[in-house]
Design an enzyme around this catalytic site. Structure first.
Site, short mmCIF file in Angstrom:
data_model
loop_
_atom_site.label_atom_id
_atom_site.label_comp_id
_atom_site.label_asym_id
_atom_site.label_seq_id
_atom_site.Cartn_x
_atom_site.Cartn_y
_atom_site.Cartn_z
N SER A 12 -0.40 1.02 5.37
CA SER A 12 -1.14 2.29 5.25
C SER A 12 -1.94 2.34 3.95
CB SER A 12 -0.18 3.47 5.33
OG SER A 12 0.64 3.55 4.18
N ASN A 106 -0.35 -3.10 -8.31
CA ASN A 106 0.65 -2.72 -7.31
C ASN A 106 0.77 -1.21 -7.29
OD1 ASN A 106 2.83 -3.06 -5.42
ND2 ASN A 106 4.25 -2.62 -7.10
N HIS A 108 3.71 1.62 -6.57
CA HIS A 108 5.17 1.73 -6.46
C HIS A 108 5.50 3.20 -6.19
CE1 HIS A 108 9.39 0.79 -7.22
NE2 HIS A 108 9.42 1.87 -7.97
#
Ligand code: GRF
Length: 194
Positions: A12, A106, A108
């Site tokens: 997503s 990234n 998180h």
């Protein structure tokens, strides 16, 4: 700037990045890599005309360096400049990260430095936190510990469980990651043109 998105699941966040990198955006998603053929995001990337490859960890383990070398081969073959991890569940080794430090991001699902690792939402609920959220950070050798670029926040509601909280945080992820990546690429492009 050529971007690769690394996934292991539904993708997503990958979709929100793909859909944002259009028009005058200085980045383009040129490759999606998954460490498992089971990732539902693979077909979604292909449906958007993005090259998607599986580098199946199961066929390389326990030889992690061979697995990460093949990731590197694919990234080089597609002339990738920036890696975005998006639900990528393999913890990358120090040699790989050293080669990409400063060019690998990234997202998180917690307000780092709180709750590194997994089960972030349940841990926030168990700790009776009033807020949860997501963090976009640069990837360094230590897990979930690189320089924080931005965070998104949600309130934890009294009747929240991990699933309901995760779904509200995911909405924030889909807003935050594209914005951070756009700014990150713009800043690199500006520096390169000076
Ligand atoms: C998201 O919570 C993301 O923060 C984490 O993996 C989860 C699934 O992401 N890294 P996606 O739907 O596969 O992008």
């Amino acid at each position: 700037m050529n971007v690769a998105i690394l996934i292991s699941g539904s993708g997503s966040n990958m979709l929100s990045l793909i859909d944002d990198m259009t028009g005058s955006h200085p980045g383009r998603v040129m490759l999606v890599l998954s460490n498992t053929p089971k990732a539902a995001g693979i077909s979604k990337a292909i449906a958007r005309g993005i090259t998607a490859k599986v580098v199946d960890y199961q066929t390389y383990k326990p030889n992690i360096s061979a697995f990460e070398s093949e990731l590197q081969n694919q990234l080089e073959a597609h002339k990738i400049d920036l890696i975005c991890l998006a639900g990528f569940l393999h913890i990358l080794g120090s040699n790989f990260i050293a080669a990409w430090e400063g060019r690998i991001l990234n997202i998180h699902p917690s307000l780092l430095p709180k709750y590194k690792g997994l089960d972030t939402h349940q841990r926030a609920i168990d700790a009776k936190d009033d807020k949860a959220g997501c963090t976009v950070h640069e990837v360094v050798n230590e897990l979930d510990s690189g320089p924080i670029l931005a965070q998104g926040y949600v309130n934890i509601l009294r009747n929240d469980d991990a699933l309901s909280l995760a779904s509200r945080v995911l909405v924030q992820e889909h807003l935050l990651y594209p914005k951070v990546v756009r700014d990150f690429i713009h800043n690199i492009s500006t520096k390169n043109s000076q």
